[in-house]
Design an enzyme around this catalytic site. Structure first.
Site, PDB file in Angstrom:
ATOM      1  N   ASP A 170      61.900  54.798  80.307  1.00  0.00           N
ATOM      2  CA  ASP A 170      62.374  53.921  79.421  1.00  0.00           C
ATOM      3  C   ASP A 170      62.406  52.725  78.647  1.00  0.00           C
ATOM      4  O   ASP A 170      63.148  52.591  78.377  1.00  0.00           O
ATOM      5  CB  ASP A 170      63.062  53.131  80.359  1.00  0.00           C
ATOM      6  CG  ASP A 170      64.222  53.652  81.824  1.00  0.00           C
ATOM      7  OD1 ASP A 170      64.658  55.204  81.161  1.00  0.00           O
ATOM      8  OD2 ASP A 170      64.963  53.802  82.686  1.00  0.00           O
ATOM      9  N   PRO A 184      67.496  42.027  87.388  1.00  0.00           N
ATOM     10  CA  PRO A 184      66.946  42.705  88.994  1.00  0.00           C
ATOM     11  C   PRO A 184      66.312  43.725  88.975  1.00  0.00           C
ATOM     12  O   PRO A 184      65.872  44.284  88.084  1.00  0.00           O
ATOM     13  CB  PRO A 184      68.245  42.981  88.952  1.00  0.00           C
ATOM     14  CG  PRO A 184      69.174  42.270  88.251  1.00  0.00           C
ATOM     15  CD  PRO A 184      69.068  42.557  87.028  1.00  0.00           C
ATOM     16  N   VAL A 185      65.637  43.399  90.106  1.00  0.00           N
ATOM     17  CA  VAL A 185      63.909  43.964  89.759  1.00  0.00           C
ATOM     18  C   VAL A 185      64.347  45.100  90.994  1.00  0.00           C
ATOM     19  O   VAL A 185      65.034  44.724  92.041  1.00  0.00           O
ATOM     20  CB  VAL A 185      63.031  42.772  91.277  1.00  0.00           C
ATOM     21  CG1 VAL A 185      61.610  44.095  91.216  1.00  0.00           C
ATOM     22  CG2 VAL A 185      62.291  41.851  90.272  1.00  0.00           C
ATOM     23  N   ALA A 186      63.844  46.357  90.784  1.00  0.00           N
ATOM     24  CA  ALA A 186      63.919  47.582  91.000  1.00  0.00           C
ATOM     25  C   ALA A 186      65.394  47.736  90.911  1.00  0.00           C
ATOM     26  O   ALA A 186      65.960  49.385  91.744  1.00  0.00           O
ATOM     27  CB  ALA A 186      63.118  47.643  92.401  1.00  0.00           C
ATOM     28  N   GLY A 187      66.536  47.607  90.122  1.00  0.00           N
ATOM     29  CA  GLY A 187      67.482  47.723  90.181  1.00  0.00           C
ATOM     30  C   GLY A 187      68.369  49.250  89.732  1.00  0.00           C
ATOM     31  O   GLY A 187      69.366  49.453  89.540  1.00  0.00           O
ATOM     32  N   GLY A 188      67.368  49.357  88.480  1.00  0.00           N
ATOM     33  CA  GLY A 188      68.151  50.328  87.749  1.00  0.00           C
ATOM     34  C   GLY A 188      68.680  49.759  86.584  1.00  0.00           C
ATOM     35  O   GLY A 188      69.220  50.030  85.970  1.00  0.00           O
ATOM     36  N   LYS A 227      69.280  47.147  80.186  1.00  0.00           N
ATOM     37  CA  LYS A 227      70.052  48.048  80.504  1.00  0.00           C
ATOM     38  C   LYS A 227      71.032  48.932  81.168  1.00  0.00           C
ATOM     39  O   LYS A 227      70.802  49.239  82.159  1.00  0.00           O
ATOM     40  CB  LYS A 227      69.554  49.552  79.689  1.00  0.00           C
ATOM     41  CG  LYS A 227      68.596  50.664  80.512  1.00  0.00           C
ATOM     42  CD  LYS A 227      68.786  51.040  81.762  1.00  0.00           C
ATOM     43  CE  LYS A 227      67.914  51.742  82.335  1.00  0.00           C
ATOM     44  NZ  LYS A 227      68.578  52.378  83.601  1.00  0.00           N
ATOM     45  N   GLY A 264      64.534  46.859  84.614  1.00  0.00           N
ATOM     46  CA  GLY A 264      63.741  45.618  84.631  1.00  0.00           C
ATOM     47  C   GLY A 264      62.021  45.877  84.064  1.00  0.00           C
ATOM     48  O   GLY A 264      61.048  45.051  83.228  1.00  0.00           O
ATOM     49  N   GLY A 265      61.559  46.541  84.607  1.00  0.00           N
ATOM     50  CA  GLY A 265      59.699  46.573  84.543  1.00  0.00           C
ATOM     51  C   GLY A 265      59.194  47.367  83.208  1.00  0.00           C
ATOM     52  O   GLY A 265      58.912  46.525  82.682  1.00  0.00           O
ATOM     53  N   SER A 266      60.239  47.395  82.430  1.00  0.00           N
ATOM     54  CA  SER A 266      60.648  48.630  81.530  1.00  0.00           C
ATOM     55  C   SER A 266      60.343  47.420  80.200  1.00  0.00           C
ATOM     56  O   SER A 266      59.819  48.070  78.885  1.00  0.00           O
ATOM     57  CB  SER A 266      61.312  50.217  81.675  1.00  0.00           C
ATOM     58  OG  SER A 266      61.689  50.488  82.071  1.00  0.00           O
TER      59      SER A 266
HETATM   60  O1  C5P Z   1      58.611  57.482  83.656  1.00  0.00           O
HETATM   61  P1  C5P Z   1      58.566  56.636  84.565  1.00  0.00           P
HETATM   62  O2  C5P Z   1      57.499  55.780  84.775  1.00  0.00           O
HETATM   63  O3  C5P Z   1      59.688  55.315  84.317  1.00  0.00           O
HETATM   64  O4  C5P Z   1      59.610  57.556  86.298  1.00  0.00           O
HETATM   65  C1  C5P Z   1      58.921  56.750  86.975  1.00  0.00           C
HETATM   66  C2  C5P Z   1      59.851  58.178  88.164  1.00  0.00           C
HETATM   67  O5  C5P Z   1      61.312  58.411  87.795  1.00  0.00           O
HETATM   68  C3  C5P Z   1      58.357  59.624  87.467  1.00  0.00           C
HETATM   69  O6  C5P Z   1      57.762  59.837  88.766  1.00  0.00           O
HETATM   70  C4  C5P Z   1      59.375  60.111  87.833  1.00  0.00           C
HETATM   71  O7  C5P Z   1      59.562  61.040  89.648  1.00  0.00           O
HETATM   72  C5  C5P Z   1      61.559  60.054  88.158  1.00  0.00           C
HETATM   73  N1  C5P Z   1      61.735  60.651  86.595  1.00  0.00           N
HETATM   74  C6  C5P Z   1      62.631  61.710  86.005  1.00  0.00           C
HETATM   75  N2  C5P Z   1      62.868  62.352  85.375  1.00  0.00           N
HETATM   76  C7  C5P Z   1      63.266  61.336  84.273  1.00  0.00           C
HETATM   77  C8  C5P Z   1      62.012  59.842  84.005  1.00  0.00           C
HETATM   78  C9  C5P Z   1      61.791  60.169  85.380  1.00  0.00           C
HETATM   79  O8  C5P Z   1      61.975  62.901  87.044  1.00  0.00           O
HETATM   80  N3  C5P Z   1      63.274  62.018  82.408  1.00  0.00           N
END
Ligand code: C5P
Length: 299
Positions: free
Chosen positions: A139, A97-101, A12, A104-106
C-alpha cells in the site's frame, strides 16, 4: 543545511478491494481501488547522531518504534541506495488509526521517504521513489501518489483514476487492531477449495468515481476482505448496522479492518451518521472526512 522537513500524508479507504487466489509468494493479486481521505499523519525528519523514531498522538503507544517501523525502513532504504548513513530523527505525529486498515503505517513509510529525500537532497526520481515504496509494502506507493488510483498486482502497480467530485465519509475506529496477514489468511480459509476468479475492477465503480456520483459509488463499493474481518471481529457487524440505520449510503470494512467506513451524501449526513455511531457504543472513536486528497506532500 535544512534543519528539518515535515511531510503530510493521508489515510486511504479501499472503495473496491477484489482479492484473487493466493499466489506462490504468499500475496494475493488484487484489483484495489484506493481513495486518499483527509485524515493525516505528519512526519518530521531532522539530522541526528543515529536513526531514531518517536511518535505522538492518541494511539502512539501502539506504534512500533524499532527498525520494523515503515518510516525507519524507508529512511534506511533511501540511504542505502544513495550510499549514506540514515542518521535522522523521525518524528510521527499520528492521527491515522493504527492497524485499522487505513494504511497508517504505509503512509508513514511514504512520508519518511519524501522527507528524507528533501532533507538529504538525494533528488530521487519519482520512479525510484515508487520502487522503494513497493519494496516497503503493497500500500506504500499509493500513500506517495494519493488522489484515487487502481492498484493491480499485490496493490503496488498503480494507475491514477479521475474523480469528478468530493466524496464524504465517516470512519468508525474499533478497539485494537487487526493483523493484515491474519485477515488475508481468514479470507483464504473461508473460501476453502472454491475456485476464486481473477480480480477485476468494477466498471460501474470507476464510472461513478469519474462522475462524482455518490449514489452510484455506494451501489458499487465492495471489499472481499470484509467477511474475513467480521469473522475475526464479529462485533464489527453491529457497527456496520448502526451506520446503515443512520442513513449511510454504503457501509463497509476499510481494507483489512477493523476500521469501518461509511459513505454519505454530504457533510450534514456525515454529522448524523457520526452522531449515531458515537451513540451506538459500538466503536472507540468516530472521524468525519472526505476525499480525494493529495498524497505525501512537504509542508
Ligand atoms: O505488502 P504488505 O507488507 O503490506 O502486506 C502485509 C501482508 O498482507 C502480507 O504479508 C500478506 O500476508 C498480506 N497481503 C496479501 N496480498 C496482498 C497484500 C498483502 O496477501 N496483495
Amino acid at each position: 543545511m535544512t534543519a528539518s522537513v515535515t511531510v503530510r500524508v493521508p489515510a486511504k479507504v479501499n472503495v473496491q478491494l477484489a482479492v484473487g487466489p493466493v499466489r506462490s509468494d504468499g500475496f494475493h493479486d488484487l484489483a484495489n481501488v484506493f481513495l486518499a481521505v483527509g485524515l493525516f499523519d505528519e512526519v518530521t525528519v531532522r539530522p541526528a547522531d543515529a536513526l531514531r523514531v518517536t511518535c505522538e498522538g492518541p494511539d502512539a503507544g501502539q506504534v512500533p518504534l524499532d527498525a520494523g517501523n515503515l518510516a525507519a525502513r524507508a529512511a534506511l532504504a533511501l540511504a542505502k541506495r544513495h550510499g549514506r548513513e540514515a542518521n535522522v530523527h523521525i518524528h510521527i505525529d499520528k492521527n491515522i488509526p493504527v492497524a485499522g486498515g487505513m494504511a497508517g503505517g504505509s503512509a508513514d513509510g511514504a512520508a519518511a521517504l519524501v522527507a528524507c529525500d528533501a532533507l538529504w537532497g538525494t533528488g530521487a526520481s519519482r520512479e525510484e521513489m515508487l520502487e522503494i515504496c513497493a519494496e516497503l509494502g503493497s500500500d506504500v506507493p499509493f500513500s506517495l501518489v494519493g488522489g484515487a488510483a487502481l492498484g493491480r498486482g499485490r496493490g503496488e502497480l498503480l494507475t491514477p483514476l479521475e474523480t469528478g467530485g468530493t466524496f464524504h465519509w465517516v470512519f468508525a475506529v474499533a478497539d485494537g487492531g487487526l493483523s493484515t496477514p491474519a485477515v488475508y489468511a481468514e479470507c483464504d480459509r473461508l473460501r476453502g477449495t472454491a475456485a476464486v476468479p481473477d480480480p477485476e475492477p468494477s466498471s460501474a465503480l470507476l464510472a461513478a468515481l469519474r462522475a462524482g456520483d455518490v449514489a452510484a459509488l455506494a451501489a458499487a463499493v465492495g471489499n472481499d476482505l470484509q467477511e474475513a474481518a467480521v469473522s475475526l471481529r464479529p462485533s464489527l457487524a453491529a457497527t456496520l448496522a448502526a451506520g446503515t440505520e443512520a442513513g449511510a449510503l454504503a457501509a463497509m470494512v476499510s481494507g483489512s479492518g477493523p476500521t469501518t467506513a461509511f459513505l454519505v451524501e454530504d457533510e450534514a449526513a456525515a454529522r448524523k451518521v457520526a452522531d449515531a455511531l458515537r451513540a451506538s457504543g459500538t466503536c472507540r472513536a468516530v472521524r468525519e472526512t472526505s476525499g480525494p486528497v493529495a498524497g505525501a506532500t512537504v509542508i
